[in-house]
Design a protein around this motif. Structure first.
Motif, PDB file in Angstrom:
ATOM      1  N   PRO A  18     -10.198  35.307  52.033  1.00 34.95           N
ATOM      2  CA  PRO A  18     -11.464  34.681  52.426  1.00 34.95           C
ATOM      3  C   PRO A  18     -11.436  34.191  53.871  1.00 34.95           C
ATOM      4  N   GLY A  19     -12.600  34.267  54.508  1.00 30.98           N
ATOM      5  CA  GLY A  19     -12.744  33.748  55.858  1.00 30.98           C
ATOM      6  C   GLY A  19     -13.229  32.318  55.856  1.00 30.98           C
ATOM      7  N   ALA A  20     -13.648  31.858  57.031  1.00 29.93           N
ATOM      8  CA  ALA A  20     -14.047  30.462  57.195  1.00 29.93           C
ATOM      9  C   ALA A  20     -15.231  30.086  56.307  1.00 29.93           C
ATOM     10  N   ALA A  21     -16.104  31.051  56.025  1.00 32.47           N
ATOM     11  CA  ALA A  21     -17.297  30.750  55.227  1.00 32.47           C
ATOM     12  C   ALA A  21     -17.020  30.720  53.732  1.00 32.47           C
ATOM     13  N   HIS A  22     -15.834  31.202  53.307  1.00 28.59           N
ATOM     14  CA  HIS A  22     -15.480  31.244  51.878  1.00 28.59           C
ATOM     15  C   HIS A  22     -16.604  31.870  51.059  1.00 28.59           C
ATOM     16  N   MET A  23     -17.046  33.050  51.494  1.00 30.15           N
ATOM     17  CA  MET A  23     -18.134  33.743  50.814  1.00 30.15           C
ATOM     18  C   MET A  23     -17.745  34.157  49.401  1.00 30.15           C
ATOM     19  N   GLN A  24     -18.712  34.048  48.497  1.00 23.54           N
ATOM     20  CA  GLN A  24     -18.555  34.563  47.148  1.00 23.54           C
ATOM     21  C   GLN A  24     -19.664  35.572  46.887  1.00 23.54           C
ATOM     22  N   PRO A  25     -19.317  36.834  46.678  1.00 21.32           N
ATOM     23  CA  PRO A  25     -20.356  37.856  46.489  1.00 21.32           C
ATOM     24  C   PRO A  25     -21.158  37.633  45.221  1.00 21.32           C
ATOM     25  N   ILE A  40     -25.983  39.198  53.543  1.00 22.15           N
ATOM     26  CA  ILE A  40     -25.146  39.823  54.565  1.00 22.15           C
ATOM     27  C   ILE A  40     -25.377  41.325  54.669  1.00 22.15           C
ATOM     28  N   ALA A  41     -26.175  41.891  53.757  1.00 22.51           N
ATOM     29  CA  ALA A  41     -26.452  43.321  53.741  1.00 22.51           C
ATOM     30  C   ALA A  41     -27.719  43.561  52.923  1.00 22.51           C
ATOM     31  N   PRO A  42     -28.315  44.752  53.029  1.00 15.96           N
ATOM     32  CA  PRO A  42     -29.508  45.045  52.230  1.00 15.96           C
ATOM     33  C   PRO A  42     -29.197  45.079  50.730  1.00 15.96           C
ATOM     34  N   PRO A  43     -30.218  45.035  49.881  1.00 19.74           N
ATOM     35  CA  PRO A  43     -30.004  45.069  48.432  1.00 19.74           C
ATOM     36  C   PRO A  43     -29.281  46.328  47.945  1.00 19.74           C
ATOM     37  N   SER A  44     -29.350  47.408  48.708  1.00 19.12           N
ATOM     38  CA  SER A  44     -28.671  48.651  48.312  1.00 19.12           C
ATOM     39  C   SER A  44     -27.154  48.497  48.290  1.00 19.12           C
ATOM     40  N   TYR A  75     -16.449  36.745  57.626  1.00 19.44           N
ATOM     41  CA  TYR A  75     -16.404  37.472  56.357  1.00 19.44           C
ATOM     42  C   TYR A  75     -15.054  37.281  55.663  1.00 19.44           C
ATOM     43  N   GLY A  76     -13.971  37.423  56.434  1.00 17.99           N
ATOM     44  CA  GLY A  76     -12.638  37.331  55.863  1.00 17.99           C
ATOM     45  C   GLY A  76     -11.669  38.268  56.554  1.00 17.99           C
ATOM     46  N   TYR A  77     -10.433  38.249  56.074  1.00 17.09           N
ATOM     47  CA  TYR A  77      -9.348  39.026  56.684  1.00 17.09           C
ATOM     48  C   TYR A  77      -9.122  40.286  55.852  1.00 17.09           C
ATOM     49  N   PHE A  78      -9.491  41.438  56.424  1.00 18.77           N
ATOM     50  CA  PHE A  78      -9.444  42.699  55.691  1.00 18.77           C
ATOM     51  C   PHE A  78      -8.655  43.763  56.455  1.00 18.77           C
ATOM     52  N   ASN A  79      -7.566  43.380  57.082  1.00 16.94           N
ATOM     53  CA  ASN A  79      -6.777  44.337  57.863  1.00 16.94           C
ATOM     54  C   ASN A  79      -6.371  45.554  57.050  1.00 16.94           C
ATOM     55  N   ALA A 124     -10.085  40.681  67.022  1.00 16.05           N
ATOM     56  CA  ALA A 124     -11.441  40.143  66.885  1.00 16.05           C
ATOM     57  C   ALA A 124     -11.410  38.619  66.889  1.00 16.05           C
ATOM     58  N   PHE A 125     -12.322  38.026  67.655  1.00 14.17           N
ATOM     59  CA  PHE A 125     -12.470  36.575  67.717  1.00 14.17           C
ATOM     60  C   PHE A 125     -13.928  36.218  67.430  1.00 14.17           C
ATOM     61  N   GLU A 126     -14.134  35.133  66.728  1.00 15.32           N
ATOM     62  CA  GLU A 126     -15.475  34.586  66.513  1.00 15.32           C
ATOM     63  C   GLU A 126     -15.303  33.081  66.573  1.00 15.32           C
ATOM     64  N   THR A 127     -15.465  32.501  67.739  1.00 17.10           N
ATOM     65  CA  THR A 127     -14.850  31.205  68.029  1.00 17.10           C
ATOM     66  C   THR A 127     -15.192  30.102  67.038  1.00 17.10           C
ATOM     67  N   ALA A 128     -16.440  29.994  66.594  1.00 17.29           N
ATOM     68  CA  ALA A 128     -16.793  28.913  65.666  1.00 17.29           C
ATOM     69  C   ALA A 128     -16.022  29.036  64.360  1.00 17.29           C
ATOM     70  N   ASN A 129     -15.769  30.272  63.920  1.00 15.90           N
ATOM     71  CA  ASN A 129     -15.052  30.484  62.667  1.00 15.90           C
ATOM     72  C   ASN A 129     -13.549  30.631  62.887  1.00 15.90           C
ATOM     73  N   THR A 130     -13.153  31.200  64.017  1.00 18.68           N
ATOM     74  CA  THR A 130     -11.731  31.269  64.364  1.00 18.68           C
ATOM     75  C   THR A 130     -11.115  29.872  64.361  1.00 18.68           C
ATOM     76  N   PHE A 131     -11.858  28.908  64.905  1.00 21.41           N
ATOM     77  CA  PHE A 131     -11.352  27.536  65.041  1.00 21.41           C
ATOM     78  C   PHE A 131     -12.003  26.566  64.046  1.00 21.41           C
ATOM     79  N   MET A 132     -12.496  27.095  62.934  1.00 15.91           N
ATOM     80  CA  MET A 132     -13.202  26.258  61.952  1.00 15.91           C
ATOM     81  C   MET A 132     -12.359  25.067  61.504  1.00 15.91           C
ATOM     82  N   GLU A 133     -11.070  25.303  61.280  1.00 16.46           N
ATOM     83  CA  GLU A 133     -10.204  24.237  60.776  1.00 16.46           C
ATOM     84  C   GLU A 133      -9.632  23.364  61.893  1.00 16.46           C
ATOM     85  N   ARG A 134      -9.903  23.756  63.127  1.00 18.09           N
ATOM     86  CA  ARG A 134      -9.448  22.953  64.261  1.00 18.09           C
ATOM     87  C   ARG A 134     -10.523  23.042  65.344  1.00 18.09           C
TER      88      ARG A 134
END
Length: 302
Positions: A18-25, A40-44, A75-79, A124-134
């Motif tokens: 899970p990423g900073a948003a802790h999304m649950q599908p 986060i995506a269309p209904p399809s 979104y999360g870590y999906f390497n 990849a960096f997304e600063t608000a979420n990269t540093f969410m915990e700090r």
């Protein structure tokens, strides 16, 4: 015309961290974000998975030759998921690495192992979420130095979603001090220039940095989202043409932000923002923006 999409997200919430948003599908493109629902995506996208198989169908349908795929700390870590997609489609896809930068030196060591493996590239960096915990941290902090040094040594690109004016100043500093890193500023500056708290001169400051640095570029994804407009996206067209006038086509990379932007337009319409609607930009410069720049910067170079 060669078309390369430089900003694509692949994810499967069953196969990543899970990423900073802790999304649950929730299904059909919707997720739970805390107590609120979001799309986060269309209904399809019924199972809330962004798969390489569906992506490649879209790419084939719209004549997109290649793509840069990535996860992000939202979104999360999906390497591993991204890596698997790239290994199955090496002529079509390149995958961007993502590590937890808050680990400092350990993050740099992890990234070096990824580069040595030779499948994923960049970061990849997304600063608000990269540093969410700090949240007091930022890209130019001393604990980030090992990461930047590693990327510079391997000549790897940084894909950065900026959120604040301090991010802009960090990019100015970092791009000067780490000349072997190509800095790709996602969404043409993202929240740092489009957000509610962005200063009136932030875009001009960004143009100034790009004009003065050979290693700083912008991708053109998601601009209509920031402007809350529908196709043919007149505001986005004006901004893209203004950027072309200020920094030149050689600094610009077309990108979609697939699949999120499919909630606002078709994939073909996202392509046509530049191809059909940017009437001031000549054909030879559109060729650079739509694919030739990305081919040289991201595919020909390791």
């Amino acid at each position: 015309m060669k078309i390369i999409d430089t900003h694509i997200h692949l994810y499967d919430f069953k196969k990543g961290r899970p990423g900073a948003a802790h999304m649950q599908p929730l299904g059909y493109g919707k997720v739970l974000l805390g107590e609120a629902q979001g799309r986060i995506a269309p209904p399809s996208f019924a199972d809330c998975t962004s798969s390489p198989e569906v992506l490649l169908e879209y790419m084939d349908w719209c004549n997109v030759e290649k793509g840069i795929v990535m996860s992000n700390p939202y979104y999360g870590y999906f390497n591993e998921y991204v890596k698997e997609a790239v290994m199955k489609n090496p002529k079509r896809l390149k995958g961007v690495a993502l590590v937890d930068v808050l680990k400092g030196r350990d993050a740099a060591d992890e990234l070096e192992k990824i580069y040595q493996e030779g499948i994923l590239f960049g970061m990849a960096f997304e600063t608000a979420n990269t540093f969410m915990e700090r949240p007091e941290s930022h890209l130019g902090d001393p604990f980030m130095e090992p990461l930047w040094q590693c990327m510079n040594a391997y000549g790897q690109p940084a894909f950065i979603h900026m959120f604040t004016e301090s991010d802009i100043e960090d990019v100015s500093f970092l791009s000067k001090n780490y000349p072997e890193i190509r800095f790709i500023l996602c969404h043409m500056g993202a929240d740092a220039v489009w957000g509610a708290h962005a200063g009136p001169d932030c875009m001009e400051r960004l143009y100034e940095i790009m004009a003065g640095r050979e290693n700083v570029f912008v991708d053109l994804s998601s601009i209509p989202d920031y402007l809350s407009e529908s196709y043919p996206f007149p505001g986005a067209v004006r901004r893209i043409q203004d950027a072309w006038n200020k920094i030149g086509a050689q600094k610009m990379l077309w990108a979609s932000d697939y699949p999120g932007m499919l909630t606002q337009a078709t994939y073909d319409q996202l392509i046509n923002i530049v191809l059909k609607e940017c009437r001031e930009i000549p054909e030879k410069d559109k060729e650079l923006i739509m694919g030739l720049n990305a081919d040289h910067l991201l595919f020909e170079q390791k």
